[in-house]
Design a protein around this motif. Structure first.
Motif, PDB file in Angstrom:
ATOM      1  N   THR A  62      -6.409 -15.331 -30.996  1.00 59.08           N
ATOM      2  CA  THR A  62      -7.592 -14.689 -31.584  1.00 59.08           C
ATOM      3  C   THR A  62      -8.215 -13.649 -30.662  1.00 59.08           C
ATOM      4  O   THR A  62      -9.084 -12.886 -31.081  1.00 59.08           O
ATOM      5  N   CYS A  63      -7.792 -13.622 -29.397  1.00 60.84           N
ATOM      6  CA  CYS A  63      -8.302 -12.653 -28.424  1.00 60.84           C
ATOM      7  C   CYS A  63      -7.544 -11.334 -28.578  1.00 60.84           C
ATOM      8  O   CYS A  63      -6.308 -11.304 -28.462  1.00 60.84           O
ATOM      9  N   ALA A  64      -8.278 -10.244 -28.854  1.00 62.73           N
ATOM     10  CA  ALA A  64      -7.638  -8.948 -29.085  1.00 62.73           C
ATOM     11  C   ALA A  64      -6.868  -8.469 -27.858  1.00 62.73           C
ATOM     12  O   ALA A  64      -5.777  -7.906 -27.973  1.00 62.73           O
ATOM     13  N   ILE A  70       0.553  -9.482 -25.475  1.00 65.35           N
ATOM     14  CA  ILE A  70       1.750 -10.044 -26.111  1.00 65.35           C
ATOM     15  C   ILE A  70       2.587  -8.924 -26.712  1.00 65.35           C
ATOM     16  O   ILE A  70       3.816  -8.897 -26.584  1.00 65.35           O
ATOM     17  N   HIS A  71       1.899  -7.982 -27.361  1.00 68.73           N
ATOM     18  CA  HIS A  71       2.606  -6.841 -27.954  1.00 68.73           C
ATOM     19  C   HIS A  71       3.356  -6.056 -26.874  1.00 68.73           C
ATOM     20  O   HIS A  71       4.491  -5.594 -27.090  1.00 68.73           O
ATOM     21  N   ALA A 104      -2.910 -10.127 -39.860  1.00 66.00           N
ATOM     22  CA  ALA A 104      -4.207 -10.791 -39.720  1.00 66.00           C
ATOM     23  C   ALA A 104      -4.174 -11.928 -38.717  1.00 66.00           C
ATOM     24  O   ALA A 104      -5.151 -12.185 -38.016  1.00 66.00           O
ATOM     25  N   VAL A 105      -3.051 -12.647 -38.650  1.00 65.45           N
ATOM     26  CA  VAL A 105      -2.962 -13.852 -37.818  1.00 65.45           C
ATOM     27  C   VAL A 105      -1.698 -13.785 -36.956  1.00 65.45           C
ATOM     28  O   VAL A 105      -0.624 -13.452 -37.456  1.00 65.45           O
ATOM     29  N   VAL A 106      -1.858 -14.113 -35.684  1.00 67.82           N
ATOM     30  CA  VAL A 106      -0.716 -14.242 -34.774  1.00 67.82           C
ATOM     31  C   VAL A 106      -0.682 -15.675 -34.265  1.00 67.82           C
ATOM     32  O   VAL A 106      -1.693 -16.199 -33.770  1.00 67.82           O
ATOM     33  N   LEU A 166       0.208 -17.415 -21.589  1.00 67.77           N
ATOM     34  CA  LEU A 166      -0.535 -18.374 -22.400  1.00 67.77           C
ATOM     35  C   LEU A 166      -0.899 -19.653 -21.638  1.00 67.77           C
ATOM     36  O   LEU A 166      -1.396 -20.612 -22.239  1.00 67.77           O
ATOM     37  N   ALA A 167      -0.638 -19.671 -20.332  1.00 68.53           N
ATOM     38  CA  ALA A 167      -0.963 -20.826 -19.489  1.00 68.53           C
ATOM     39  C   ALA A 167      -0.371 -22.109 -20.054  1.00 68.53           C
ATOM     40  O   ALA A 167      -1.022 -23.156 -20.105  1.00 68.53           O
ATOM     41  N   MET A 168       0.885 -22.035 -20.487  1.00 66.21           N
ATOM     42  CA  MET A 168       1.572 -23.192 -21.044  1.00 66.21           C
ATOM     43  C   MET A 168       2.075 -24.101 -19.921  1.00 66.21           C
ATOM     44  O   MET A 168       2.437 -23.623 -18.854  1.00 66.21           O
ATOM     45  N   PRO A 169       2.123 -25.395 -20.159  1.00 65.67           N
ATOM     46  CA  PRO A 169       2.533 -26.326 -19.103  1.00 65.67           C
ATOM     47  C   PRO A 169       4.029 -26.263 -18.814  1.00 65.67           C
ATOM     48  O   PRO A 169       4.832 -25.830 -19.645  1.00 65.67           O
ATOM     49  N   ALA A 170       4.393 -26.703 -17.612  1.00 59.34           N
ATOM     50  CA  ALA A 170       5.811 -26.805 -17.251  1.00 59.34           C
ATOM     51  C   ALA A 170       6.493 -27.745 -18.236  1.00 59.34           C
ATOM     52  O   ALA A 170       5.932 -28.759 -18.641  1.00 59.34           O
ATOM     53  N   GLY A 171       7.678 -27.359 -18.658  1.00 63.21           N
ATOM     54  CA  GLY A 171       8.416 -28.186 -19.618  1.00 63.21           C
ATOM     55  C   GLY A 171       8.233 -27.759 -21.055  1.00 63.21           C
ATOM     56  O   GLY A 171       9.020 -28.133 -21.923  1.00 63.21           O
TER      57      GLY A 171
END
Length: 217
Positions: A62-64, A70-71, A104-106, A166-171
């Motif tokens: 939702t953050c522009a 990402i783009h 509209a949504v990503v 996206l600060a995703m966790p390891a694994g």
């Protein structure tokens, strides 16, 4: 006739969604109703999963500024892919491969961390976690088509770069960027078929009996 069969109208609707589903890249900016989005996510969550592991996770962007970053990742990979295609580089660069700026949504569809704990159905086929996530995405895709919304699957990105962003966790593992939204129209045929990038193969050429490459009689 089985007593569990849907009515003619219901069956027709199911097959229509399957045949008219498209990987969309052109979107209108109109917002998606929150209840509608919730229905699509619920449809995804009803997907089958090996060992009922439910490995899917969805991150809504939702953050522009984050969407722009990402783009940028997608654009970088698009150019790398074009170079890797050699003689088809120019042809590829003319294709529209995503709708990140317009939809509209990503959503980022990902595999959860800790999946190694799920042994049921994965001991010899660990990739079944990804197969389960793909089923969830397909559920959402078909539900979106029934709702009159377009959905596009973007796979042009470096997973580690997106994971860090996206600060995703390891694994964990990001598998798809999904563009969702209203469209002016659905493509008559898959866009890559319309653009003559590839053609749909005949089913009989892919259907074997008893062993590899023996055609079904």
């Amino acid at each position: 006739m089985t007593r569990h069969r849907f009515s003619d109208a219901e069956r027709a609707a199911v097959y229509r969604a399957i045949y008219e589903r498209r990987d969309m890249r052109h979107f209108l900016p109109d917002p998606v109703d929150p209840e509608q989005l919730r229905r699509l996510l619920e449809a995804a969550h009803r997907a089958p999963s090996v060992g009922f592991m439910q490995p899917w996770r969805f991150i809504r962007i939702t953050c522009a500024d984050l969407r722009r970053r990402i783009h940028a990742l997608v654009e970088k990979e698009r150019r790398r892919t074009a170079k890797a295609l050699g003689e088809r580089e120019d042809e590829f660069m003319k294709l529209k491969v995503e709708g990140l700026s317009e939809c509209a949504v990503v959503l980022v569809a990902a595999l959860a961390d800790g999946r190694e704990k799920a042994v049921f159905g994965r001991r010899t086929l660990p990739e079944m976690d990804l197969a389960s996530l793909a089923c969830a995405i397909q559920n959402m895709w078909l539900a979106a088509r029934a709702e009159g919304l377009g959905l596009g699957w973007v796979s042009l990105f470096d997973p580690e770069e997106l994971k860090t962003l996206l600060a995703m966790p390891a694994g964990s593992h990001p598998a798809a960027i999904l563009c969702l939204g209203h469209v002016a129209r659905f493509y008559d045929r898959p866009m890559l078929e319309q653009e003559r990038w590839a053609e749909r193969k005949e089913l009989d050429a892919l259907l074997f009996e008893n062993d590899w490459n023996t055609p079904c009689r």
